[in-house]
Design a protein around this motif. Structure first.
Motif, PDB file in Angstrom:
ATOM      1  N   ALA A 147      -3.457   7.648  -6.310  1.00 52.66           N
ATOM      2  CA  ALA A 147      -2.412   8.144  -5.413  1.00 52.66           C
ATOM      3  C   ALA A 147      -2.948   9.138  -4.379  1.00 52.66           C
ATOM      4  CB  ALA A 147      -1.261   8.753  -6.211  1.00 52.66           C
ATOM      5  N   PRO A 148      -3.797   8.685  -3.453  1.00 55.18           N
ATOM      6  CA  PRO A 148      -4.352   9.579  -2.439  1.00 55.18           C
ATOM      7  C   PRO A 148      -3.277  10.100  -1.499  1.00 55.18           C
ATOM      8  CG  PRO A 148      -4.882   7.294  -1.936  1.00 55.18           C
ATOM      9  CD  PRO A 148      -4.270   7.296  -3.294  1.00 55.18           C
ATOM     10  N   HIS A 149      -3.426  11.358  -1.110  1.00 54.29           N
ATOM     11  CA  HIS A 149      -2.436  11.958  -0.217  1.00 54.29           C
ATOM     12  C   HIS A 149      -3.090  12.572   1.012  1.00 54.29           C
ATOM     13  CE1 HIS A 149       0.771  14.625   1.251  1.00 54.29           C
ATOM     14  NE2 HIS A 149       1.552  13.637   0.844  1.00 54.29           N
ATOM     15  N   THR A 150      -3.389  13.863   0.980  1.00 53.81           N
ATOM     16  CA  THR A 150      -3.879  14.550   2.176  1.00 53.81           C
ATOM     17  C   THR A 150      -5.358  14.266   2.418  1.00 53.81           C
ATOM     18  OG1 THR A 150      -2.270  16.310   1.875  1.00 53.81           O
ATOM     19  CG2 THR A 150      -4.169  16.808   3.267  1.00 53.81           C
ATOM     20  N   VAL A 151      -5.681  13.917   3.667  1.00 55.33           N
ATOM     21  CA  VAL A 151      -7.060  13.680   4.087  1.00 55.33           C
ATOM     22  C   VAL A 151      -7.463  14.777   5.061  1.00 55.33           C
ATOM     23  CG1 VAL A 151      -8.632  12.115   5.279  1.00 55.33           C
ATOM     24  CG2 VAL A 151      -6.793  11.179   3.840  1.00 55.33           C
ATOM     25  N   HIS A 152      -8.470  15.550   4.695  1.00 53.85           N
ATOM     26  CA  HIS A 152      -9.038  16.531   5.627  1.00 53.85           C
ATOM     27  C   HIS A 152     -10.536  16.256   5.771  1.00 53.85           C
ATOM     28  CE1 HIS A 152      -6.181  19.507   6.952  1.00 53.85           C
ATOM     29  NE2 HIS A 152      -5.767  19.790   5.735  1.00 53.85           N
ATOM     30  N   CYS A 153     -11.021  16.322   7.015  1.00 50.62           N
ATOM     31  CA  CYS A 153     -12.454  16.376   7.209  1.00 50.62           C
ATOM     32  C   CYS A 153     -12.919  17.770   6.809  1.00 50.62           C
ATOM     33  CB  CYS A 153     -12.785  16.118   8.674  1.00 50.62           C
ATOM     34  SG  CYS A 153     -11.747  17.041   9.817  1.00 50.62           S
ATOM     35  N   ILE A 154     -14.074  17.847   6.208  1.00 48.92           N
ATOM     36  CA  ILE A 154     -14.634  19.142   5.838  1.00 48.92           C
ATOM     37  C   ILE A 154     -15.980  19.292   6.542  1.00 48.92           C
ATOM     38  CG2 ILE A 154     -13.368  19.260   3.666  1.00 48.92           C
ATOM     39  CD1 ILE A 154     -15.815  18.396   2.185  1.00 48.92           C
ATOM     40  N   PRO A 155     -16.483  20.517   6.679  1.00 47.85           N
ATOM     41  CA  PRO A 155     -17.687  20.732   7.494  1.00 47.85           C
ATOM     42  C   PRO A 155     -18.842  19.800   7.134  1.00 47.85           C
ATOM     43  CG  PRO A 155     -16.715  22.837   6.896  1.00 47.85           C
ATOM     44  CD  PRO A 155     -15.936  21.781   6.165  1.00 47.85           C
ATOM     45  N   ASP A 156     -19.579  19.389   8.179  1.00 50.24           N
ATOM     46  CA  ASP A 156     -20.767  18.546   8.076  1.00 50.24           C
ATOM     47  C   ASP A 156     -20.449  17.075   7.868  1.00 50.24           C
ATOM     48  OD1 ASP A 156     -22.349  20.836   8.395  1.00 50.24           O
ATOM     49  OD2 ASP A 156     -22.272  21.238   6.247  1.00 50.24           O
ATOM     50  N   GLY A 157     -19.202  16.668   8.145  1.00 48.15           N
ATOM     51  CA  GLY A 157     -18.899  15.249   8.208  1.00 48.15           C
ATOM     52  C   GLY A 157     -18.383  14.623   6.939  1.00 48.15           C
ATOM     53  N   GLU A 158     -18.214  15.383   5.887  1.00 52.82           N
ATOM     54  CA  GLU A 158     -17.663  14.802   4.666  1.00 52.82           C
ATOM     55  C   GLU A 158     -16.149  14.877   4.694  1.00 52.82           C
ATOM     56  OE1 GLU A 158     -19.791  15.940   1.126  1.00 52.82           O
ATOM     57  OE2 GLU A 158     -21.378  14.609   1.847  1.00 52.82           O
TER      58      GLU A 158
ATOM     59  N   ASP B  12       0.813  -1.222   0.000  1.00 57.15           N
ATOM     60  CA  ASP B  12       0.000   0.000   0.000  1.00 57.15           C
ATOM     61  C   ASP B  12       0.849   1.276   0.000  1.00 57.15           C
ATOM     62  OD1 ASP B  12      -2.797  -0.817   0.045  1.00 57.15           O
ATOM     63  OD2 ASP B  12      -2.391  -1.663   2.019  1.00 57.15           O
ATOM     64  N   GLU B  13       1.957   1.276   0.719  1.00 55.77           N
ATOM     65  CA  GLU B  13       2.723   2.482   1.074  1.00 55.77           C
ATOM     66  C   GLU B  13       1.808   3.482   1.781  1.00 55.77           C
ATOM     67  OE1 GLU B  13       6.460   5.148   0.421  1.00 55.77           O
ATOM     68  OE2 GLU B  13       6.162   3.373  -0.768  1.00 55.77           O
ATOM     69  N   LEU B  14       1.485   3.160   3.028  1.00 59.63           N
ATOM     70  CA  LEU B  14       0.746   4.108   3.859  1.00 59.63           C
ATOM     71  C   LEU B  14       1.583   5.373   4.013  1.00 59.63           C
ATOM     72  CD1 LEU B  14      -0.611   1.768   6.678  1.00 59.63           C
ATOM     73  CD2 LEU B  14      -1.583   2.241   4.416  1.00 59.63           C
ATOM     74  N   HIS B  15       0.936   6.513   3.984  1.00 56.41           N
ATOM     75  CA  HIS B  15       1.687   7.764   3.893  1.00 56.41           C
ATOM     76  C   HIS B  15       1.000   8.805   4.790  1.00 56.41           C
ATOM     77  CE1 HIS B  15       4.742  10.133   1.873  1.00 56.41           C
ATOM     78  NE2 HIS B  15       3.850  11.015   1.443  1.00 56.41           N
ATOM     79  N   HIS B  16       0.179   9.680   4.205  1.00 60.01           N
ATOM     80  CA  HIS B  16      -0.590  10.633   5.003  1.00 60.01           C
ATOM     81  C   HIS B  16      -1.993  10.077   5.253  1.00 60.01           C
ATOM     82  CE1 HIS B  16       1.929  14.498   4.460  1.00 60.01           C
ATOM     83  NE2 HIS B  16       2.693  13.438   4.302  1.00 60.01           N
ATOM     84  N   PHE B  17      -2.614  10.528   6.343  1.00 56.00           N
ATOM     85  CA  PHE B  17      -3.941  10.031   6.694  1.00 56.00           C
ATOM     86  C   PHE B  17      -4.634  11.077   7.554  1.00 56.00           C
ATOM     87  CE2 PHE B  17      -1.416   9.258  10.298  1.00 56.00           C
ATOM     88  CZ  PHE B  17      -2.099   8.683  11.355  1.00 56.00           C
ATOM     89  N   GLY B  18      -5.915  10.873   7.846  1.00 54.91           N
ATOM     90  CA  GLY B  18      -6.620  11.907   8.589  1.00 54.91           C
ATOM     91  C   GLY B  18      -7.933  11.414   9.166  1.00 54.91           C
ATOM     92  N   TRP B  19      -8.586  12.333   9.887  1.00 56.17           N
ATOM     93  CA  TRP B  19      -9.810  12.011  10.613  1.00 56.17           C
ATOM     94  C   TRP B  19     -11.060  12.231   9.768  1.00 56.17           C
ATOM     95  CZ3 TRP B  19      -9.654   9.320  14.883  1.00 56.17           C
ATOM     96  CH2 TRP B  19      -8.501   9.358  15.668  1.00 56.17           C
ATOM     97  N   ASN B  20     -12.124  11.537  10.161  1.00 53.21           N
ATOM     98  CA  ASN B  20     -13.416  11.713   9.495  1.00 53.21           C
ATOM     99  C   ASN B  20     -14.082  13.029   9.876  1.00 53.21           C
ATOM    100  OD1 ASN B  20     -13.923  10.584  12.224  1.00 53.21           O
ATOM    101  ND2 ASN B  20     -16.080  10.674  11.602  1.00 53.21           N
ATOM    102  N   ALA B  21     -13.681  13.615  11.010  1.00 56.29           N
ATOM    103  CA  ALA B  21     -14.315  14.852  11.476  1.00 56.29           C
ATOM    104  C   ALA B  21     -13.324  15.609  12.344  1.00 56.29           C
ATOM    105  CB  ALA B  21     -15.591  14.539  12.272  1.00 56.29           C
ATOM    106  N   CYS B  22     -13.461  16.927  12.336  1.00 55.78           N
ATOM    107  CA  CYS B  22     -12.586  17.762  13.161  1.00 55.78           C
ATOM    108  C   CYS B  22     -13.389  18.958  13.653  1.00 55.78           C
ATOM    109  CB  CYS B  22     -11.344  18.202  12.374  1.00 55.78           C
ATOM    110  SG  CYS B  22     -11.650  19.522  11.170  1.00 55.78           S
TER     111      CYS B  22
END
Length: 470
Positions: A151-162, A88-98
């Motif tokens: 090639a997914p990289h940066t994961v950001h939660c965006i308002p309202d849970g998406e 896979d090469e895990l790299h950057h990751f993020g939360w479902n909500a912030c």
């Protein structure tokens, strides 16, 4: 100590369940100051750990690292969540909500979206049990390719849970990249941007109060996957621009060419205050920090920090610092960044965002730092500081040392053989100083299947590179 220029005008082990914080109905905190005042000290860290590019024939995994100094397992990997596939090469990751969704009642910061950079596979990990998280869903690459993205990289939660994920290539690993959106059920909603709006993509950050997003550029996956070739830069295959987006419409309103001093702009950070129109981007190859800002409806970018290249006996050219990551303290007072090749991490006072002032720096690994920064009897530190994470109160800075498997193998081949490390500095925000904690070293060379590389760092209660405010 200062070999930089700064142009510009002066100017929780026992806590298994996630909990809501004061004055909010949903996840996170009402304001950055509330985060500082109400957050508890980090007790566990989540760190992607990978075997891609090594002799170990095993899946990558998510490490749960104990960072509670009162724990019997302090500095140890206390759990490993193995991915279901190899490569896979895990790299950057993020939360479902912030904190951007702190107004959404019932929404929790509970699930991690963990992409495979090489596989384009998306893993959803439930952290309800913080020390023993588990995979609950996998989105296979074929589902991603349907939108001509990879090639997914940066994961950001965006308002309202998406959830919004920057994608660096098309389905074949060529350009253009774009953005993929997931809904709150972790289903692909579709492309967020019109196809072809940009060519290269990498990192991004958004300020919803100003209806703006800023994205940066690396290269096509087919260009950077095999390793770094300076000729590719000369052929224009690596980025040098940042893009200013209309956040609501998902369209580029302005692109800023950073020029020869802005080659390979990677990590993007706005200041945390939702009122702010100031931010920074690190140009890795040029080893410069650019300050970007809005003035009278126009966005501008100016070089604010210059890291000088250094001679090295094993190099036939001066060695750039290679700025690979940066983080802004939650109170917007300090900017930290890493020089992966040189081997130092720096701390700048950015209380005047136009005029960063070097406050302190320390050395660990890399080409010029000590190989045994935590003591001669400890294992060697090969590569320099790379991915950074700061405690919410701004008093502890952590980092890992792996950049990307093929680039590690090229510049620091021992990194794959020994595994990487996680180190920590104690920060005094009042004095503007850092001191390496010589009693803290997490050794990813001691994993059951063999040495692993460690990358980005996340805290369960949010962190300085996750949270955005409206």
């Amino acid at each position: 100590m200062n070999d930089t220029e700064s142009p510009g005008e002066s100017g929780a082990a026992a806590h298994e369940e996630h909990e809501h914080h004061h004055d909010v109905e949903g996840p996170g905190y009402a304001t950055p100051q509330a985060a500082i005042e109400q957050s508890e000290r980090e007790r566990v860290a989540y760190v992607p750990s990978l075997y891609v590019g090594t002799d170990v024939d095993a899946p990558d995994f998510l490490s749960v690292v104990d960072v509670d100094p009162d724990s019997d397992t302090y500095c140890e990997v206390v759990d490993r969540v193995e991915m279901p596939n190899r490569g896979d090469e895990l790299h950057h990751f993020g939360w479902n909500a912030c904190s951007s969704s702190c107004h959404v009642e019932g929404l929790e910061r509970r699930h991690l979206v963990v992409p495979g950079q090489r596989s384009s596979r998306l893993h959803i990990i439930d952290t309800k049990d913080r020390r023993n998280p588990e995979i609950v869903k996998v989105i296979e690459p074929e589902e991603v390719y349907e939108y001509d993205l990879s090639a997914p990289h940066t994961v950001h939660c965006i308002p309202d849970g998406e959830i919004l994920i920057s994608m660096l290539g098309d389905a074949d690993g060529d350009l253009p990249g774009g953005f993929l959106e997931l809904n709150d059920d972790f289903e692909i909603e579709g492309r967020w941007d019109p196809p072809g709006e940009i060519e290269m993509n990498y990192d991004y950050w958004y300020q919803p109060r100003h209806n703006v997003m800023v994205s940066s550029e690396w290269a096509a996956p087919k260009t950077y996957y095999p390793g770094f070739d300076l000729e590719d830069v000369e052929k224009g295959k690596y980025g040098r621009s940042i893009h200013i987006w209309d956040w609501e419409n998902g369209t580029v309103e302005q692109s800023i060419d950073l020029g020869e001093e802005g080659l390979i702009p990677l990590e993007v950070r706005f200041l945390h205050s939702p009122e702010s129109v100031h931010g920074y981007v690190g140009a890795a190859l040029s080893s410069n920090i650019f300050h970007f800002y809005e003035d009278d409806g126009e966005w501008h970018a100016e070089k604010a920090i210059d890291v000088e290249s250094r001679e090295h006996e094993d190099w036939d050219m001066p060695v750039p610092g290679l700025i690979t990551d940066l983080v802004v303290s939650m109170d917007d007072r300090y900017l930290f960044f890493s020089d992966w090749l040189h081997g130092d991490v720096r701390m700048y006072d950015v209380s005047d965002p136009t005029n960063p002032r070097l406050a302190d720096r320390l050395w660990a690994g890399g080409l010029f730092g000590p190989r045994h920064p935590t003591g001669e009897d400890d294992r060697p530190v090969v590569a320099g500081p790379q991915m950074l994470q700061l405690s919410i109160d701004g008093e502890r800075l952590y980092w890992t040392t792996s950049l990307f498997s093929t680039w590690d193998n090229q510049f620091f081949p021992e990194e794959g053989e020994l595994g990487s490390v996680m180190l920590k500095a104690d920060v005094d925000p009042r004095k503007g100083t850092m001191e390496l904690d010589e009693d803290f070293l997490v050794d990813f060379g001691e994993m059951p299947n063999g040495p692993a590389r460690a990358h980005e760092i996340r805290w369960p209660d949010g962190d300085c590179t996750s949270d955005v405010w409206q």
